[in-house]
Scaffold this motif. Structure first.
Motif, mmCIF file in Angstrom:
data_model
loop_
_atom_site.group_PDB
_atom_site.id
_atom_site.type_symbol
_atom_site.label_atom_id
_atom_site.label_comp_id
_atom_site.label_asym_id
_atom_site.label_seq_id
_atom_site.Cartn_x
_atom_site.Cartn_y
_atom_site.Cartn_z
ATOM 1 N N VAL A 244 -30.135 -23.060 8.028
ATOM 2 C CA VAL A 244 -31.533 -23.317 7.666
ATOM 3 C C VAL A 244 -31.780 -22.863 6.234
ATOM 4 N N THR A 245 -31.275 -21.672 5.907
ATOM 5 C CA THR A 245 -31.439 -21.145 4.549
ATOM 6 C C THR A 245 -30.741 -22.026 3.523
ATOM 7 N N VAL A 246 -29.524 -22.466 3.815
ATOM 8 C CA VAL A 246 -28.793 -23.355 2.906
ATOM 9 C C VAL A 246 -29.562 -24.649 2.707
ATOM 10 N N GLY A 247 -30.084 -25.200 3.783
ATOM 11 C CA GLY A 247 -30.837 -26.442 3.684
ATOM 12 C C GLY A 247 -32.066 -26.301 2.825
ATOM 13 N N GLU A 248 -32.798 -25.202 3.006
ATOM 14 C CA GLU A 248 -34.000 -24.976 2.208
ATOM 15 C C GLU A 248 -33.660 -24.887 0.726
ATOM 16 N N ARG A 249 -32.513 -24.285 0.419
ATOM 17 C CA ARG A 249 -32.074 -24.177 -0.975
ATOM 18 C C ARG A 249 -31.871 -25.555 -1.594
ATOM 19 N N HIS A 250 -31.507 -26.517 -0.754
ATOM 20 C CA HIS A 250 -31.270 -27.879 -1.250
ATOM 21 C C HIS A 250 -32.472 -28.799 -0.998
ATOM 22 N N GLY A 251 -33.579 -28.217 -0.556
ATOM 23 C CA GLY A 251 -34.786 -29.004 -0.318
ATOM 24 C C GLY A 251 -34.689 -29.891 0.918
ATOM 25 N N LEU A 252 -33.885 -29.460 1.884
ATOM 26 C CA LEU A 252 -33.658 -30.271 3.084
ATOM 27 C C LEU A 252 -34.075 -29.526 4.335
ATOM 28 N N LYS A 253 -34.700 -30.254 5.253
ATOM 29 C CA LYS A 253 -34.943 -29.685 6.573
ATOM 30 C C LYS A 253 -33.616 -29.639 7.328
ATOM 31 N N LEU A 254 -33.604 -28.879 8.412
ATOM 32 C CA LEU A 254 -32.346 -28.627 9.111
ATOM 33 C C LEU A 254 -31.678 -29.921 9.577
ATOM 34 N N GLY A 255 -32.462 -30.875 10.057
ATOM 35 C CA GLY A 255 -31.877 -32.116 10.556
ATOM 36 C C GLY A 255 -31.056 -32.830 9.502
ATOM 37 N N LYS A 256 -31.561 -32.859 8.270
ATOM 38 C CA LYS A 256 -30.839 -33.505 7.167
ATOM 39 C C LYS A 256 -29.682 -32.632 6.685
ATOM 40 N N ALA A 257 -29.915 -31.330 6.685
ATOM 41 C CA ALA A 257 -28.894 -30.431 6.154
ATOM 42 C C ALA A 257 -27.663 -30.361 7.038
ATOM 43 N N GLN A 258 -27.864 -30.481 8.340
ATOM 44 C CA GLN A 258 -26.721 -30.301 9.232
ATOM 45 C C GLN A 258 -25.871 -31.565 9.383
ATOM 46 N N ALA A 259 -26.394 -32.737 8.950
ATOM 47 C CA ALA A 259 -25.666 -33.993 9.155
ATOM 48 C C ALA A 259 -24.278 -33.970 8.521
ATOM 49 N N PRO A 260 -24.132 -33.641 7.195
ATOM 50 C CA PRO A 260 -22.788 -33.641 6.623
ATOM 51 C C PRO A 260 -21.899 -32.548 7.221
ATOM 52 N N ILE A 261 -22.489 -31.449 7.640
ATOM 53 C CA ILE A 261 -21.693 -30.383 8.260
ATOM 54 C C ILE A 261 -21.161 -30.840 9.609
ATOM 55 N N ARG A 262 -22.019 -31.498 10.398
ATOM 56 C CA ARG A 262 -21.587 -32.009 11.694
ATOM 57 C C ARG A 262 -20.428 -32.994 11.533
ATOM 58 N N VAL A 263 -20.551 -33.928 10.592
ATOM 59 C CA VAL A 263 -19.496 -34.921 10.396
ATOM 60 C C VAL A 263 -18.216 -34.260 9.901
ATOM 61 N N ALA A 264 -18.346 -33.259 9.050
ATOM 62 C CA ALA A 264 -17.159 -32.549 8.569
ATOM 63 C C ALA A 264 -16.423 -31.858 9.707
ATOM 64 N N LEU A 265 -17.174 -31.347 10.681
ATOM 65 C CA LEU A 265 -16.568 -30.568 11.758
ATOM 66 C C LEU A 265 -16.143 -31.422 12.947
ATOM 67 N N THR A 266 -16.932 -32.465 13.276
ATOM 68 C CA THR A 266 -16.665 -33.239 14.495
ATOM 69 C C THR A 266 -16.265 -34.682 14.224
ATOM 70 N N GLY A 267 -16.531 -35.170 13.004
ATOM 71 C CA GLY A 267 -16.214 -36.549 12.669
ATOM 72 C C GLY A 267 -17.307 -37.528 13.020
ATOM 73 N N ARG A 268 -18.378 -37.049 13.695
ATOM 74 C CA ARG A 268 -19.420 -37.947 14.174
ATOM 75 C C ARG A 268 -20.799 -37.384 13.853
ATOM 76 N N THR A 269 -21.793 -38.272 13.832
ATOM 77 C CA THR A 269 -23.158 -37.842 13.553
ATOM 78 C C THR A 269 -23.868 -37.349 14.805
ATOM 79 N N VAL A 270 -23.344 -37.648 15.977
ATOM 80 C CA VAL A 270 -23.954 -37.189 17.228
ATOM 81 C C VAL A 270 -22.885 -36.509 18.065
ATOM 82 N N GLY A 271 -23.316 -35.620 18.938
ATOM 83 C CA GLY A 271 -22.367 -34.923 19.793
ATOM 84 C C GLY A 271 -22.981 -33.679 20.387
ATOM 85 N N LEU A 272 -22.155 -32.704 20.668
ATOM 86 C CA LEU A 272 -22.622 -31.451 21.232
ATOM 87 C C LEU A 272 -23.515 -30.733 20.226
#
Length: 460
Positions: A399-427
């Motif tokens: 959340v803190t990282v996202g705020e630093r980039h002017g992003l809400k959590l939903g937008k901030a976590q998208a590239p992290i999720r894809v980096a870790l799981t390969g997909r935009t949806v999942g667990l």
């Protein structure tokens, strides 16, 4: 394969038989040798067992094989011949076409009074009454009446002496003590002929119940050439047998009230053939899938894990057996259980936990890795290096990282999720990160940044 329509008919028969303390009879109509293989019979028995109809149940009788009763079928035909309720006919299809001028008109009765004797190439035909009508008492459809004048003198035995389906069915029903026939409405047109045979053989016809046709989303009758109709295919895709049973029972019938999801034992007690609709029943795969999701979420944790097992091994699983970690799966299972609609989804849901590198979906990558993604991944990696490795702490850090980039959590976590799981949806992301562990998370963030750099340098 076992058609879902056949499965529905079987469940309705089973419910009525068990309600009445009667017997469900399985008869294999195997007189067509081209469509008769022992493994297909095994498939029927296994499919019935999958929906709760077991051959070791006291209410189950059979399987009987129609081919074993051929002598009795022919004996009945000869008895009708001796009683002048049937006659021999040597008309060919070409002769009939020439007399009627059409291939689609029924038999014209040419041989009715020729008094032909049995001989090779002569078919045995039933002598349909000239007048009156045949009234069928149907528990679903009331009392449809069929003018006898519209019923041709139908064949009982072919020119080679082999009995046809109609008389074989009636004789087998008589021999097996059948008192109720529950089947699809496509058989309704056969019923007056069968009823005439019952009466001609001196027996009282059974009760009939013809169920509504099952149609697809275009309101076309379900067809194996066009639609997915095999019960086995749905089970192989991860539909639970209990969900299939629940849904199939509702194809033409309802328990009353607003409830639709309820155990078979309760439906069995409530079911009445008289309450079955006559309108076509829509096989709604979306609704079935929603039912299945409800049943999956209702499983106990150990039941869910056991149900998922087939999709966690080859050929479904993309990981090697030694890469699978049972304890890790059991930790992830509660997260997955709330999200699955079919069990086969479990493989893609958890594969990132067991593969060295996640399966990278190109569409997900392009959707998530927008300009600025590299900087966000960099800052996330820095924050996660020292964060306490618990889901709520990981969430707070991002959340803190996202705020630093002017992003809400939903937008901030998208590239992290894809980096870790390969997909935009999942667990859930933060619980997934906790399961992956710090080392693997940081390594995948690094790998994603390297991939972004490689793509940026590639010629456009």
């Amino acid at each position: 394969m076992f058609h879902v329509g056949g499965a529905r008919s079987a469940l309705y028969n089973w419910a009525v038989a068990r309600q009445a303390g009667g017997t469900f009879v399985l008869r294999v109509e195997d007189t067509d040798t081209a469509r008769n293989k022992p493994e297909w019979t095994d498939g029927i028995i296994n499919a019935l067992a999958a929906i709760g109809i077991h051959e070791d149940d006291p209410a189950f009788e059979g399987p009987y094989f129609q081919s074993h009763n051929a002598a009795r079928h022919m004996e009945a035909g000869l008895r009708l011949y001796d009683a002048d309720r049937a006659y021999y006919c040597d008309c060919t299809r070409q002769q009939l076409r020439e007399r009627t001028g059409s291939e689609h008109l029924g038999y014209d009765g040419h041989c009715r009074e020729r008094a032909l004797t049995p001989d090779e190439g002569r078919a045995l035909r039933f002598r349909t009454p000239d007048e009156g009508e045949t009234v069928v008492t149907d528990l679903v459809r009331g009392t449809p009446a069929f003018p006898n004048s519209a019923i041709e003198d139908f064949v009982l035995a072919r020119g080679d002496g082999s009995p046809v389906f109609l008389i074989a069915n009636v004789v087998d029903d008589l021999d097996e003590g059948i008192t109720l026939v529950v089947r699809g409405e496509e058989h309704l047109s056969n019923t007056p002929k069968q009823q005439l045979l019952w009466e001609a053989l001196g027996a009282e016809p059974p009760r009939w119940a013809h169920l509504p046709v099952i149609v697809n989303e275009k309101r076309q009758k379900l067809s194996k050439r066009r639609d997915k109709v095999a019960l086995e295919d749905y089970l192989a895709d991860g539909f639970l047998p209990e969900a299939m049973v629940n849904y199939l029972m509702l194809l033409g019938w309802g328990p009353g009230g607003d409830r639709e999801i309820l155990p078979y034992e309760e439906m069995e007690q409530l079911f009445r053939l008289e309450d079955v609709n006559t309108s076509p029943a829509f096989f709604d795969v979306k609704k079935l899938t929603a039912f299945n999701g409800e049943y999956i979420r209702a499983l106990a944790p150990e039941q869910f894990a056991a149900a998922c097992a087939p999709w966690l091994i080859a050929p479904h699983a993309p990981w090697a057996p030694e890469e699978f970690d049972t304890a890790l799966f059991e930790a992830a299972a509660p997260l997955a259980q709330t999200r699955l609609t079919v069990l086969s989804e479990i493989t893609a849901c958890v594969d990132f936990l067991f593969l060295t590198e996640p399966v990278r979906e190109e569409g997900s990558w392009n959707k998530a890795m927008k300009p600025g993604a590299d900087a966000l991944l960099r800052d996330a990696r820095t924050a996660l290096t020292t964060t306490i490795w618990q889901a709520d702490e990981l969430k707070a850090a991002l959340v803190t990282v996202g705020e630093r980039h002017g992003l809400k959590l939903g937008k901030a976590q998208a590239p992290i999720r894809v980096a870790l799981t390969g997909r935009t949806v999942g667990l859930p992301l933060f619980e997934s990160m906790e399961l992956l562990g710090r080392e693997r998370v940081l390594a995948r963030l690094d790998a994603a940044r390297e991939e972004l750099a490689t793509r940026a340098q590639a010629p456009s």
